[in-house]
Design a protein around this motif. Structure first.
Motif, PDB file in Angstrom:
ATOM      1  N   GLY A   1       0.697  -1.199   0.033  1.00 59.69           N
ATOM      2  CA  GLY A   1       0.057  -0.038  -0.215  1.00 59.69           C
ATOM      3  C   GLY A   1       0.838   1.348   0.117  1.00 59.69           C
ATOM      4  O   GLY A   1       0.413   2.529  -0.146  1.00 59.69           O
ATOM      5  N   GLY A   2       2.125   1.361   0.006  1.00 60.33           N
ATOM      6  CA  GLY A   2       3.275   2.329   0.056  1.00 60.33           C
ATOM      7  C   GLY A   2       3.114   2.739  -1.223  1.00 60.33           C
ATOM      8  O   GLY A   2       2.949   1.990  -2.221  1.00 60.33           O
ATOM      9  N   PHE A   3       3.684   3.980  -1.447  1.00 60.71           N
ATOM     10  CA  PHE A   3       4.068   4.452  -2.886  1.00 60.71           C
ATOM     11  C   PHE A   3       5.100   5.551  -2.743  1.00 60.71           C
ATOM     12  O   PHE A   3       5.112   6.056  -1.879  1.00 60.71           O
ATOM     13  CB  PHE A   3       2.818   4.691  -3.400  1.00 60.71           C
ATOM     14  N   PHE A   4       5.525   5.652  -4.053  1.00 64.71           N
ATOM     15  CA  PHE A   4       6.230   6.945  -4.264  1.00 64.71           C
ATOM     16  C   PHE A   4       5.813   7.683  -5.676  1.00 64.71           C
ATOM     17  O   PHE A   4       5.054   7.023  -6.108  1.00 64.71           O
ATOM     18  CB  PHE A   4       7.823   6.691  -4.711  1.00 64.71           C
ATOM     19  N   THR A   5       6.197   8.690  -5.608  1.00 60.82           N
ATOM     20  CA  THR A   5       5.463   9.620  -6.747  1.00 60.82           C
ATOM     21  C   THR A   5       6.732   9.811  -7.761  1.00 60.82           C
ATOM     22  O   THR A   5       7.631  10.104  -7.545  1.00 60.82           O
ATOM     23  CB  THR A   5       5.039  11.067  -6.209  1.00 60.82           C
TER      24      THR A   5
END
Ligand SMILES: Cc1ncc(COP(=O)(O)O)c(C=O)c1O
Length: 397
Positions: free
Chosen positions: A167-171
């Motif tokens: 569920g984590g993310f980077f942009t």
């Protein structure tokens, strides 16, 4: 005070009535293993991570091992990873006879420092390294777009160890959110469903990928290297004992695989937990915000996880002086903080392979000061207040 008697661990699973029912229903079904719950879990997880394929396995370590096998890591292959991770991120290379090459961390993010990796790559002839295993340590997503550029330049594969970051993310540079394990930049990504993780299945793991050939290979290696497909058999129909076709019982072991399967009832638990993953993540972010706000102006804080968009907060880490004193004081108050991690390159096994103190000053300095505070969705506001008050009390004495 009520809190004084209650133990608070650094992480804890949350099992609901629905979870128990999902497991019991599976136990009452025709399958204990290799039944429909595994595929259901895989499909739901692939959707969650945004990948084409997902393969559920016995645990995160098995997931890593299957990845290195599927990518063909062999004796002498050099693979780069971070020293601040659980040993399994590195060990999977050793299982295949490969050589682990550590690179230092970025002291701000605690993640594998891309500049250290770039330096290693640029100092060796092209072709020296086979792959990189970046770790979304503590739940903070690695910027895989940058790593992918480097990987392209040096012809490397990437395994994203996303055990801490479902569920984590980077942009990315286009402003798009890139969810951990979506396979847009890494060849393969792995997750663990150990009880302290976001999604618990007892033991359990998952591999995600967008690469069909790797996906097929993983399925085969998960079950002893066995193939059950008429089109792929290497032995003749005659040998197999058929007439015009291969007989129904026939199968072939074409590669040296393993039994790394997950059971159906674990998969049922995983699927049930997955339904609450976003809820848990939102609560983890709330807890992180509270720690950050409470500690941001404290002199005893040398660094902390902080509030970062896309962070999945498997852990909330603060860096302090007299870490041992704080650790023991918290324990006296039944707060069971933890240390993540003892640098992997200084484990006796890796020391025996030549790594030594001083090799990675940033990782080693981080280790001297880090401590992970309680972080799990069911941590109550009262419990968190108690933890914060005890941390502050230790430094005001
Ligand atoms: C970063 C990381 N990688 C790999 C693993 C291995 O997962 P498992 O314990 O499910 O084998 C863990 C688990 O603790 C982990 O934290």
């Amino acid at each position: 005070m009520l809190m004084e008697n209650k133990a608070i661990p650094y992480g804890r699973q949350n099992i609901t009535k629905e979870d128990i029912e999902a497991v019991v229903d599976t136990l009452r079904s025709d399958y204990l293993t290799q039944g429909p719950k595994i595929q259901e879990f895989e499909e739901a997880f692939a959707e969650y991570a945004g990948s084409k394929y997902a393969v559920a396995v016995a645990n995160g370590t098995a997931a890593l091992h299957l990845c290195t096998l599927a990518l063909g890591v062999k004796v002498g292959d050099k693979v780069i990873t971070t020293p601040i991770t659980f040993a399994a991120s590195a060990n999977c290379v050793r299982y295949c006879g490969g050589e682990v090459v550590f690179a230092d961390i970025d002291p701000e993010t605690y993640l594998l420092d891309i500049n250290s990796v770039r330096k290693l790559l640029s100092e060796a002839p092209k072709g020296t390294y086979s792959g990189i295993i970046p770790v979304d340590f503590a739940g903070r997503a690695v910027n895989l777009e940058e790593f992918k550029q480097l990987a392209k330049e040096y012809d490397l594969w990437i395994i994203e160890d996303a055990c801490h970051a479902p569920g984590g993310f980077f942009t990315d540079s286009q402003g798009e959110k890139q969810i951990c394990g979506n396979g847009n930049f890494a060849d393969l990504a792995i997750f663990s469903f150990h009880p302290v993780k976001h999604i618990a299945s007892g033991e359990g793991g998952m591999i995600t990928t967008n690469d069909e050939a790797l996906y097929q290979k993983l399925l085969q290696l998960r079950t002893h290297g066995i193939v059950k497909n008429d089109d792929l058999y290497q032995n003749s129909i005659e040998f197999a004992g058929g007439d015009e076709n291969y007989p129904g019982w026939y199968m072939e072991m074409q590669d040296l695989g393993y039994n790394y399967r997950i059971t159906d009832f674990q998969a049922a638990l995983g699927s049930s937990q997955l339904k609450r993953a976003d809820e848990g993540l939102a609560r983890r972010r709330e807890i992180a915000q509270k720690y950050f706000d409470e500690f941001r102006n404290e002199n005893f804080i040398k660094g902390q996880s902080g509030v970062v968009e896309g962070h999945a907060y498997h852990l909330y880490i603060i860096e302090v002086e007299d870490r041992l004193g704080l650790y023991n004081y918290l324990r006296e108050n039944k707060i069971f903080a933890q240390i993540h991690y003892i640098p992997c390159h200084l484990m006796p096994y890796y020391r025996s392979l030549g790594w030594k103190e001083g090799d990675f000053p940033k990782a080693e300095n981080y280790y001297r000061h880090c401590i992970s505070l309680p972080m799990f969705p069911t941590l109550t506001a009262e419990e968190q207040e108690f933890v914060i008050s005890k941390v502050k009390a230790f430094y005001s004495e």
